[in-house]
Design a protein around this motif. Structure first.
Motif, short mmCIF file in Angstrom:
data_model
loop_
_atom_site.label_atom_id
_atom_site.label_comp_id
_atom_site.label_asym_id
_atom_site.label_seq_id
_atom_site.Cartn_x
_atom_site.Cartn_y
_atom_site.Cartn_z
N GLY A 331 112.12 28.64 64.64
CA GLY A 331 111.56 29.84 64.35
C GLY A 331 110.42 30.27 63.24
N GLN A 332 110.56 29.40 62.23
CA GLN A 332 109.69 29.44 61.07
C GLN A 332 108.41 28.81 61.55
N LEU A 333 108.45 27.50 62.32
CA LEU A 333 107.30 27.15 62.73
C LEU A 333 106.53 27.84 63.91
N ALA A 334 107.38 28.61 64.43
CA ALA A 334 106.84 29.54 65.72
C ALA A 334 105.87 30.66 64.89
N GLY A 337 102.41 29.31 64.44
CA GLY A 337 101.72 28.97 65.58
C GLY A 337 102.13 27.63 66.01
N ILE A 338 102.98 27.00 65.62
CA ILE A 338 103.65 25.68 65.94
C ILE A 338 104.71 25.83 67.02
N GLU A 339 104.41 25.32 68.12
CA GLU A 339 105.51 25.45 69.36
C GLU A 339 106.43 24.27 69.28
N ALA A 340 107.54 24.26 68.90
CA ALA A 340 108.43 23.19 68.93
C ALA A 340 109.99 23.47 69.27
N TRP A 366 107.90 20.90 55.30
CA TRP A 366 108.01 19.39 55.50
C TRP A 366 107.84 19.10 57.13
N ILE A 367 108.38 19.77 57.86
CA ILE A 367 108.48 19.42 59.26
C ILE A 367 107.29 19.70 59.96
N GLU A 368 106.30 20.49 59.54
CA GLU A 368 104.72 20.73 60.19
C GLU A 368 104.36 19.40 60.17
#
Ligand code: GLU
Length: 464
Positions: A331-334, A337-340, A366-368
């Motif tokens: 959710g944070q990555l979304a 703009g990062i789809e995971a 970190w996970i970016e």
């Protein structure tokens, strides 16, 4: 027979769920749960101009996020106008309330005159019926308000759950408006009718309401209603010692959710902000419920401490289930703009990294690196990714093309590379971190590499 424990939270839907209201809700909820009682959500929307449905939804969403489940409600005050009217009618008939035709101008003049005489500003009882008193003629065209005929003598006393016994002389209190000229009840009246009808046994609320309580106690008495216990919680001060407010940082629960706090971290922190159980600082909400019996509530104001909240949240990050963290991080990555996907690999990344993160925002930082090409600091490149290191990384890359993609196989490939180049672990591990992760420090690099997709690692090694 003992009275069943029933508590409530009664927010006004004029904005988000404020941290102070969230703390009151948490205490009310925990108290009901501790005693196997019930918790009610009441929406105090009589300020029609400022109340919005959007705010109701935000408040409910924030309560759900915190896990403060209610057994009844939401009950909307504006849907209970007939009931308030019926109660006012009985009070008018009984003489515990009366109509007052003073206009705002009359009141202003009355109070200015009092001030000029060095008296306290208060309603002077012009329209209060008294034995042998002739009331003024009803003026044409003035819509009356209804006032509560507060007892003239004696005192009003209650034993506050937080502050202990409180006594006010009735002489100090004037006759409060309970219904405005538009027919809408005021807070103090609606709250009494509601707490009575809802059989609320314990009222927790902020101590900004403490001056309202004497009227409320008197109205309960006038209605022949059982009095709830009251507990007035001291205000929450900001880091700077001033009242916590929007101008000085986030005060809405929703913002903390967006900023990557866990609901169990928030609850733990809010629980301690005005209550204690021995020296316990870190606990689950279930533990809080088992301990929260209405004792050990602080009398003095609480001070918001953003650093402590982070520390508490970090503890709950460590305890949190990895698959759940994976979902939160996705959710944070979304938002970036990062789809995971919240898959096993994501859970494995969370397991590796959660110990060093205070929030899911930091975890996402970190996970970016698993999704976006890293941008190592030039100084790290200069210092660590030397020609000798590049040669070793090339050897490693060749091995990584074919090894099984797990931690043990990756560790073995690294060991073989060390032997082939006669170098020590840091001489390989640090450049590998800088090139693949963009930073010189990470958890055990073999484990980290194993949670990357193989192609991503190979691409980054090819690019050196
Ligand atoms: N609507 C009031 C508030 O939001 C509730 C006060 C009370 O709990 O009685 O402050």
């Amino acid at each position: 027979m003992t009275t069943p424990i029933r508590t409530r939270i009664a927010p006004s839907p004029t904005g988000f769920l404020h941290l102070g209201t969230a703390r009151t809700a948490l205490y009310s909820w925990a108290y009901a749960r501790h005693h196997g009682g019930e918790f009610v959500l009441r929406i105090e929307d009589t300020d029609v101009a400022r109340s919005t449905q959007d705010s109701v939804e935000q408040i409910i969403a924030a309560m759900n996020w915190l896990g403060l489940s209610y057994d009844e409600g939401p009950v909307y005050q504006m849907q209970r106008l007939e009931r308030y009217q019926a109660v006012v009618d009985t009070m008018l008939a009984a003489g515990t309330a009366y109509r007052c035709y003073c206009t705002p101008d009359d009141l202003e003049k009355m109070k200015a005159d009092q001030e000029a005489r060095g008296e306290k500003r208060r309603y002077d009882g012009t329209w209060r019926p008294m034995p042998g008193k002739t009331l003024p003629p009803v003026p044409a065209g003035v819509k009356p308000v209804v006032r509560f005929a507060n007892p003239l003598d004696g005192e009003v006393t209650w034993d506050d759950l937080v502050k202990g016994p409180i006594t006010i002389h009735n002489k100090e209190i004037d006759d409060l408006i309970i219904v405005r000229d538009d027919g809408v009840p005021t807070y103090n009246f609606a709250v009494v009718v509601d707490d009575w009808d809802m059989r609320i046994s314990h009222v927790f609320r902020g101590d900004e309401h403490i001056n309202n309580t004497p009227w409320q106690v008197n109205m309960f008495r006038a209605l022949g209603a059982a009095l709830p216990r009251f507990g007035h919680l001291p205000i929450i001060l900001g880091d700077d010692g001033l009242k916590l407010s929007k101008r000085r940082g986030a005060v809405s629960v929703t913002e903390y959710e967006a900023n990557g706090f866990l609901p169990e971290g928030m609850n733990n922190y809010l629980a301690r902000l005005g209550w204690s159980h021995g020296d316990d600082e870190l606990f689950t909400v279930d533990q809080m419920v088992s301990w929260f019996d209405g004792s050990h509530l602080n009398r003095s104001p609480a001070q918001w401490d953003a650093a402590k909240l982070l520390w508490v949240n970090a503890h709950h990050m460590k305890q949190a289930d990895d698959a759940r963290l994976a979902t939160l991080v996705v959710g944070q990555l979304a938002k970036r703009g990062i789809e995971a996907a919240a898959d096993d690999a994501m859970a494995a990344r969370c397991a590796l990294l959660k110990d060093r993160c205070q929030t899911t925002v930091e975890l996402a930082d970190w996970i970016e690196m698993f999704f976006k090409a890293p941008t190592p600091a030039p100084s790290d490149l200069d210092q660590h990714v030397t020609d000798a290191a590049k040669a070793a990384l090339r050897t490693l890359r060749e091995k990584l093309e074919t090894v099984a993609w797990d931690k043990a196989a990756i560790a073995a490939a690294m060991k073989e590379t060390l032997a082939a180049h006669a170098i020590k672990m840091p001489q390989l591990a640090i450049p590998l971190r800088v090139v693949v992760c963009g930073r010189a420090q990470t958890p055990a690099i073999d484990a980290v590499i194993a949670t990357f997709q193989r192609e991503v690692v190979l691409d980054r090694l090819r690019a050196i």
